[in-house]
Each structure stands twice: as structure tokens, then as C-alpha cells.
Design an enzyme around this catalytic site. Structure first.
Site, PDB file in Angstrom:
ATOM      1  N   GLU A 236      -4.895 -22.973 -31.740  1.00  0.00           N
ATOM      2  CA  GLU A 236      -5.806 -21.894 -32.116  1.00  0.00           C
ATOM      3  C   GLU A 236      -7.064 -22.527 -32.706  1.00  0.00           C
ATOM      4  OE1 GLU A 236      -3.129 -18.159 -33.425  1.00  0.00           O
ATOM      5  OE2 GLU A 236      -3.309 -19.639 -35.006  1.00  0.00           O
TER       6      GLU A 236
ATOM      7  N   ASP B 280      -0.589 -23.214 -34.175  1.00  0.00           N
ATOM      8  CA  ASP B 280       0.075 -21.919 -34.309  1.00  0.00           C
ATOM      9  C   ASP B 280       1.497 -22.084 -34.863  1.00  0.00           C
ATOM     10  OD1 ASP B 280       0.610 -19.254 -33.984  1.00  0.00           O
ATOM     11  OD2 ASP B 280       0.476 -19.242 -31.809  1.00  0.00           O
TER      12      ASP B 280
ATOM     13  N   MET C  45      -8.419 -10.250 -45.047  1.00  0.00           N
ATOM     14  CA  MET C  45      -9.347 -11.160 -44.349  1.00  0.00           C
ATOM     15  C   MET C  45      -8.522 -12.326 -43.806  1.00  0.00           C
ATOM     16  SD  MET C  45     -12.562 -13.300 -45.921  1.00  0.00           S
ATOM     17  CE  MET C  45     -11.600 -14.067 -47.209  1.00  0.00           C
ATOM     18  N   ASN C  46      -8.898 -12.864 -42.634  1.00  0.00           N
ATOM     19  CA  ASN C  46      -8.346 -14.165 -42.239  1.00  0.00           C
ATOM     20  C   ASN C  46      -9.465 -15.092 -41.762  1.00  0.00           C
ATOM     21  OD1 ASN C  46      -7.387 -12.074 -40.114  1.00  0.00           O
ATOM     22  ND2 ASN C  46      -7.061 -13.918 -38.940  1.00  0.00           N
ATOM     23  N   ASP C  47      -9.428 -15.596 -40.573  1.00  0.00           N
ATOM     24  CA  ASP C  47     -10.281 -16.728 -40.180  1.00  0.00           C
ATOM     25  C   ASP C  47     -11.780 -16.527 -40.459  1.00  0.00           C
ATOM     26  OD1 ASP C  47      -7.839 -16.705 -38.879  1.00  0.00           O
ATOM     27  OD2 ASP C  47      -8.669 -16.881 -36.878  1.00  0.00           O
TER      28      ASP C  47
ATOM     29  N   GLN D   3     -12.572 -12.515 -39.936  1.00  0.00           N
ATOM     30  CA  GLN D   3     -11.562 -11.596 -39.422  1.00  0.00           C
ATOM     31  C   GLN D   3     -11.184 -10.647 -40.554  1.00  0.00           C
ATOM     32  OE1 GLN D   3      -9.630 -12.251 -35.900  1.00  0.00           O
ATOM     33  NE2 GLN D   3     -11.854 -12.313 -35.966  1.00  0.00           N
TER      34      GLN D   3
ATOM     35  N   ARG E 167      -7.542 -18.429 -26.546  1.00  0.00           N
ATOM     36  CA  ARG E 167      -8.413 -17.789 -27.540  1.00  0.00           C
ATOM     37  C   ARG E 167      -9.257 -18.769 -28.356  1.00  0.00           C
ATOM     38  NH1 ARG E 167      -3.033 -16.910 -28.982  1.00  0.00           N
ATOM     39  NH2 ARG E 167      -2.364 -17.830 -30.955  1.00  0.00           N
TER      40      ARG E 167
ATOM     41  N   TRP F 190     -11.385 -10.747 -32.204  1.00  0.00           N
ATOM     42  CA  TRP F 190     -10.772 -11.922 -32.805  1.00  0.00           C
ATOM     43  C   TRP F 190     -11.783 -13.057 -32.964  1.00  0.00           C
ATOM     44  CZ3 TRP F 190      -5.306 -12.017 -30.065  1.00  0.00           C
ATOM     45  CH2 TRP F 190      -4.553 -10.950 -30.571  1.00  0.00           C
ATOM     46  N   THR F 191     -11.227 -14.217 -33.231  1.00  0.00           N
ATOM     47  CA  THR F 191     -12.060 -15.327 -33.688  1.00  0.00           C
ATOM     48  C   THR F 191     -13.057 -15.826 -32.641  1.00  0.00           C
ATOM     49  OG1 THR F 191     -10.727 -16.061 -35.490  1.00  0.00           O
ATOM     50  CG2 THR F 191     -11.829 -17.793 -34.280  1.00  0.00           C
TER      51      THR F 191
HETATM   52  N1  DQQ Z   1      -6.619 -15.407 -35.867  1.00  0.00           N
HETATM   53  C1  DQQ Z   1      -7.322 -14.631 -34.883  1.00  0.00           C
HETATM   54  C2  DQQ Z   1      -7.100 -15.335 -33.589  1.00  0.00           C
HETATM   55  C3  DQQ Z   1      -6.777 -16.711 -34.021  1.00  0.00           C
HETATM   56  C4  DQQ Z   1      -5.934 -16.484 -35.228  1.00  0.00           C
HETATM   57  C5  DQQ Z   1      -6.792 -13.237 -34.911  1.00  0.00           C
HETATM   58  C6  DQQ Z   1      -5.790 -17.667 -36.121  1.00  0.00           C
HETATM   59  O1  DQQ Z   1      -8.243 -15.283 -32.752  1.00  0.00           O
HETATM   60  O2  DQQ Z   1      -6.108 -17.428 -33.025  1.00  0.00           O
HETATM   61  O3  DQQ Z   1      -6.985 -12.639 -36.186  1.00  0.00           O
HETATM   62  O4  DQQ Z   1      -5.435 -17.298 -37.427  1.00  0.00           O
END
Ligand code: DQQ
Length: 660
Positions: free
Chosen positions: A319, A352, A139-141, A157, A264, A200-201
Site C-alpha cells: 500500500e 498491508d 482520520m487515516n493516511d 483520509q 491502489r 482513497w489515498t
Molecule cells: N488507506 C486507504 C487506502 C490505502 C490504505 C483507504 C492504507 O488507499 O491503501 O483509507 O492505510
């Protein structure tokens, strides 16, 4: 006037006015059919596409580098039989060639020598009990949080195929209280040319009629970052189980001069007095981080607004920009569209380059869509950070049911990717935090765990005015110490604070370069050791350090030291922290949420926050302990604490039979 009619077949009136340009045509695309941003920006931006191409080339070269291990789907689980082998340092990159920040910490283990022999027992202990994390995998964002028909929705994510970043979809969970969660089926998967390389996010916007629109970034078949529209397929369903992607997607493509890998993470939209919705998208030109503004009346067609909301040289790609109002007159949160007297706007960018969420307070001028920081010296990317520890890609939403603004952030892993694969999951979301303006300092926000966190509190132990002399460690007798909510107050004896004997020229103290909790000064460090074993071989100190200048001026720092958090040699160990404002008459206070491998620490009511990601090997299960410590050379400290055992949250898959 706003309308919310998205037909399921493309409406020629509502589709974007130009066809999508593939990556190779991007540099030559005539600008005539798209609005250009300020002339000065266009000039500056013209080099970005070349830079993006160079990045792609670098990415390609990487995969031919024999030292690079290309891991895509076919993972070799970390096996204990390998633990005695000397593993060659290996580099791996995930996300960078696709145009997002690095999504791996380290592939194998120690850079020098044998990897640590992690046992199943140790790895299973790391799973948290009251933080949100998926049942398994990566998992991320946090994405598109919202409150709808009695449910909190969290999207995130997610890689349904493994414990590393890739094949990014939108995972989905719902909760009645932001603490107990039900996992729902995936909300959106990468299945269209405009998001086939990743959903994506993105963010959700609730319209005045209660309906919801979502804008998210898709990585296209050519890996171009575009913004797409989605909405609930059945708005009458409180669980929002099914999502529809707008057939006319993408609704926004990179404007001229913006790199196709640098565009993004659309924000929640806000409504402005001219009858239009606006939103911002993060980007960069050269090394300047920027947020572009788009306006729309229907969420299917968008105009790029001239200029930028804000730009800060040297901060690189922005980001997950977040932009929202806070009230300077009361404690309530504000809907994203609120502006006017008694309102300041927070602008946050996830950098970033450094993986930190920087924010600043300022004023939003709707007439020209610019935001000006209150204090240019502490601008976005060079001033305050939401959380000085492991916390990134955060997002807020306005909870209309409780009139509060709630913040989530992604807490990533700093162990080896192999260990993540072995344990079958990676990453956690922070405890949802309420964000308010700090009415006392008037120069920062406060973050505090949502009130509902307290519903997990079980039995408690209280310790009143415990003396912690200079150079001492005092054990605290709590039954178990892996799931805790700790509130602590520290008083430093006045004689030490005021005396000339404690004067040191350490006003330039810095948590990260100070030698951590072991570095001794006249008035610090002092605080708590959590996730410590009996022998203190493993410990995670969270502490204050008071620095006193030769003019007698005091500055207080709040830090967390991971350097002795684990005997393992293959995990990240950082010392984090920053200055924390302490006003006249205030006591030094901290709150810690200890949840297995996560420690979230809040100083002075949430003025400075640090999240630690730690991987103890001894201080686990019943062996974990809590201590007070005072490593100052010249100050005696008195501490009063209340420590609650914390229950586990109920976080389970949703079944249709379940009573909702
Ligand atoms: N994670 C998403 C992007 C975002 C990045 C991709 C930030 O949309 O910029 O998994 O962790």
C-alpha cells in the site's frame, strides 16, 4: 511534450482507450486492448483475481458471523454505566472486505474481564496539542501533501460521519509553517460511481508550470480499485478550496491478472528524459509485493510499463508506495524528478500484512524502469522500517520553498473503538519530518522534525551530567510534562564498555522480545521514563540497550516500551524498536516529542525512530512526570538534557473573514 489541459467535458482523444470492466468480467477481460506486463508476471498474477474473490467471500461470511458486530454509522457510544459489565470479546473488521488493511484495533475493551472505566477527563487529555488532527472524527493516511502559492496543503483520509473508518473522503487543511493549521472544507467526497465506496489515498504532482494534478484511488460502485484524476477547479486560489474530478475517470483500471482489490495509492509522478511522466501503483501477486509503473504525457491516458519497478517475495500487498530521490552529496531535498550522479532513490512500501512502512535505498534505472536496492538483504519489506512504532501509510513531498523533502505518517489508535467513539476522534498525523540521506553511515535515511517545530518551544530546563547509577531512577524537576521537546545525551562509563565483566552473549537482543525496560542486561537498558506518575505505576520508557557479544563487539538498540504505559487493560501495549547505528566517537543521543498520548522518539539524529501511542490514566495533566532510569546491572550512565515546554499549535477552522 507535456500539456496540462483538462477540459471539463470528456475529450474522446484523452479518455482511456477501453471502457471500464465491472468486477465480474475482470477475469475474462480480453488482454488485447490493454498492455500486458511481462509474460512471467502475467502467469504469476493469474491467481490473484480468484484470491480477491475468496477475500470478498470471507468478508461476506464475516458479516454473518454472530460474534461479529457490524457497526456502520449507527454507533452505540461507550457509556460509563457499562463499565462494570463483563463484555464479551467481539471482533470487528473495517476495510478488509473493501480491500484495504484492517482499520480497527479492537471494538470493545479487554478481551477478558471488565472494560476500563474511562472518564471524560482522561479521554479529553488524550487529544494532542501540536500534532495535526481533525476537529473530530476518523482520520487515516496523509494524502497529496504539497506547497502552493505560499501555503502547505495537507489532505487526509477522513470520515466526516464518525470516529471509525468508513465513507472515506479527502479532508483538507492548510498551514504557513507545517505547525499551525486551518481546517478547510472537504476537498473531495465519494460522489461518483468510480469512487462511491471511497476517495482513497493519492498523491499530488506539481508540473513545471506550477499547476497541480492529483491521482487518487477510487473504490468503485463494485468495489474495484481504480485510479482517478483530479485538479484544482480554481488554480488562482492559493487555498485550493474547490476540486474538480476529471470527467473521463477512471484513468487507470486494474491490468489483467491484478486483483481488483489489490491496486491502489498512486505516487507523485516524476518526469523522465524521454519526455514522459511516470508513477507507480502498489499491488501484489500471490504473496509478492510489487509496484507497477505507468507512463503518461497528459495525465489522462496511461500506458503500463513492462515489468515492475520492484517486487519482493513474501511481503504481501504494498500500500501507499512512495518513491523519491535523496542527495548523497548535500543536505537539500530533491524534486521527485531528479536523478543522476549523487542521487539514490528511496522506495517505501506500507505492508498491508504487518502495518509497517518499510524502505530501502537503491538506484533507479530510468532506461528500464527498475529500482535495485543497494543491499538486497535489507530490501523493501525485509530490512529497514521508517518508524518502528505506530506509524503507517506515510507519504513525502518536496517542499520547493525550503528545498527539503518532508514526510508524514498516520499514527493510529490502539485503544478500543468504543473509546474513540466516546472521545469523538481517532488518529493523529506525525510531526512532519525532514528526510535526508545519512552521509555518515551511507546506508539509511535520517528523519528529523521540521525546524518549525522549534517555534513552539517555551521555557526550558537544563540538566548537566546527571549521574544515573546502575539500577536507579532519577526524577527530573520539570514543571509540567505533557507537552515536551526533550534532547538527551548519554555517556556510558568506559570501564563498563571495555571491561570483560560486562560481556554477555546478548548480541541477538531484540527490543520486542526482551521483556522491555524491565529486562536487565549488563549495559542497558537506560534512558527516559516519560508520561510517568509519581509512583511509576504508569510510565513509558524510551531507552538504549547496548548488547555486547562474547567477542566484545557492541551493538546498540533503541526501544520504547508501552507495557506499563497505562493501568487500563483495554489498550494496546507494545515494546518497539530496533538496532541503531552508532559510529566511532558518537555519543548516544535521543530526541523525544511528548504530546499527550503521543511520544515520537528519534535516536542518533533520526537513524532509528519510534512513535508510541499511549493512554495513561494517572500520569496525565499535572501528574505527568519525567525520570531518568538506568536498569543496567553493570554500567553507570551520565545524562545531559534540555527539556522545553511546548506551546500548543493553533489548529482551527478557517473562516472566510479570516485574514490570510
Ligand atoms: N488507506 C486507504 C487506502 C490505502 C490504505 C483507504 C492504507 O488507499 O491503501 O483509507 O492505510
Amino acid at each position: 511534450m507535456y500539456t496540462n489541459q483538462f477540459s471539463t467535458s470528456p475529450d474522446p482523444e484523452n479518455t482511456i482507450p477501453c471502457s471500464y470492466n465491472p468486477l465480474t468480467d475482470e477475469a475474462e477481460a480480453p488482454a488485447s486492448d490493454r498492455r500486458s506486463i511481462k509474460v512471467i508476471l502475467s502467469t504469476l498474477l493469474s491467481g490473484v483475481f480468484l484470491l480477491a474473490l475468496v477475500m470478498v467471500l470471507i468478508g461476506d461470511q464475516r458479516s454473518e458471523d454472530p460474534t461479529v458486530v457490524a457497526v456502520k454509522g449507527d454507533y452505540q457510544p461507550y457509556s460509563s454505566s457499562k463499565t462494570s459489565e463483563i463484555l464479551k470479546p467481539a471482533k470487528v473488521s473495517r476495510g478488509v472486505s473493501e480491500g484495504v488493511s484492517e482499520k480497527t484495533y479492537r471494538l470493545f475493551s479487554a478481551e477478558d474481564g471488565a472494560s476500563f472505566p474511562w472518564s471524560n477527563l482522561m479521554l479529553s487529555w488524550q487529544r494532542t496539542a501540536f500534532h495535526f488532527q481533525p476537529e473530530n472524527n476518523w482520520m487515516n493516511d496523509p494524502n497529496g501533501p504539497l506547497y502552493y502559492k505560499g501555503w502547505y496543503h495537507l489532505f487526509y483520509q477522513y470520515n466526516p460521519d464518525g470516529a471509525v473508518w468508513g465513507n472515506i473522503t479527502w479532508g483538507h487543511a492548510v498551514s504557513k509553517d507545517l505547525i499551525h493549521w486551518l481546517y478547510l472544507p472537504l476537498a473531495m467526497i465519494p460522489d461518483q460511481w468510480y469512487d462511491i465506496n471511497g476517495v482513497w489515498t493519492g498523491s499530488a504532482t506539481q508540473l513545471p508550470d506550477g499547476s497541480i494534478v492529483v491521482l487518487y484511488t477510487g473504490s468503485t460502485d463494485k468495489m474495484v480499485q481504480v485510479q482517478n484524476l483530479a485538479y484544482p477547479a480554481d488554480p488562482s486560489d492559493p487555498l485550493l478550496l474547490r476540486w474538480a474530478k476529471y470527467p473521463g475517470n477512471p484513468v487507470i483500471i486494474p491490468p489483467p491478472g491484478i486483483g481488483s482489490l489489490d491496486f491502489r495509492d498512486p505516487t507523485t509522478a516524476w518526469f523522465t528524459p524521454d519526455g514522459k511522466w511516470r508513477l507507480t501503483v502498489g499491488s501484489k501477486f500471490h504473496k509478492t509485493g510489487i509496484s507497477l509503473v505507468y507512463q503518461t504525457t497528459n495525465f489522462t491516458t496511461y500506458d503500463l510499463v513492462d515489468g515492475v519497478l520492484h517486487a519482493v517475495p513474501g511481503t504481501g500487498m504494498w500500500e501507499c508506495v512512495d518513491f523519491f530521490p535523496v542527495s548523497t552529496t548535500d543536505e537539500n531535498g530533491l524534486d521527485t524528478s531528479v536523478n543522476g550522479p549523487g542521487v539514490k532513490h528511496v522506495l517505501k512500501a506500507s505492508l498491508d500484512d504487518t502495518k509497517e512502512d518499510y524502505y530501502a535505498l537503491g538506484t533507479y534505472y530510468v532506461e528500464n524502469d527498475t529500482w535495485i536496492p543497494d543491499n538486497p538483504v535489507a530490501d523493501v519489506g525485509i530490512g529497514m522500517i521508517y518508524d518502528y512504532g505506530n506509524f503507517y501509510a506515510s507519504k513525502t513531498f518536496y517542499d520547493q520553498s525550503k528545498q527539503r523533502r518532508v514526510l508524514w505518517g498516520w499514527i493510529g489508535e490502539t485503544d478500543s473503538e468504543n473509546a474513540d467513539i466516546e472521545k469523538g476522534w481517532a488518529s493523529v498525523q506525525s510531526i512532519p519530518r525532514v528526510v535526508t540521506f545519512d552521509h555518515k553511515t551511507r546506508s539509511n535515511i535520517l528523519q528529523w522534525p521540521v525546524k518549525e517545530t522549534e517555534s513552539l518551544r517555551l521555557s526550558s530546563d537544563e540538566f548537566d551530567k546527571v549521574e544515573v547509577p546502575a539500577g536507579s531512577v532519577v526524577p527530573l524537576n520539570v514543571s509540567t510534562a505533557t507537552q515536551l521537546d526533550i534532547i538527551a545525551e548519554f555517556v556510558v562509563d568506559n570501564a563498563s564498555l571495555e571491561g570483560t565483566g560486562t560481556i554477555e552473549a546478548d548480541g541477538g537482543y531484540d527490543c520486542s522480545t526482551s521483556g522491555g525496560a524491565a529486562g536487565r542486561g549488563a549495559l542497558g537498558p537506560f534512558g527516559l521514563l516519560v508520561l510517568a506518575d509519581k509512583s511509576l505505576a504508569e510510565q513509558t520508557p524510551v531507552y538504549f540497550y547496548i548488547a555486547k557479544d562474547i567477542d566484545g563487539h557492541l551493538k546498540t538498540f533503541f526501544c520504547a516500551d508501552e507495557s506499563r504505559s497505562s493501568l487500563a487493560n483495554d489498550v494496546g501495549k507494545h515494546v518497539y524498536g530496533s538496532l541503531v547505528p552508532v559510529l566511532d566517537g558518537e555519543k548516544l543521543t535521543m530526541r523525544l516529542l511528548v504530546d499527550h498520548s503521543i511520544v515520537e522518539s528519534f535516536a542518533q539524529g533520526g537513524r532509528t525512530v519510534i512513535t508510541s501511542r499511549v493512554y495513561p490514566t494517572e500520569a496525565i495533566y499535572g501528574a505527568a512526570r519525567v525520570f531518568l532510569f538506568n536498569n543496567a546491572t553493570g554500567a553507570s550512565v551520565t545524562a545531559s538534557l534540555k527539556i522545553w515546554q511546548m506551546n500548543s499549535a493553533f489548529i482551527h477552522p478557517y473562516s472566510n473573514e479570516q485574514e490570510m
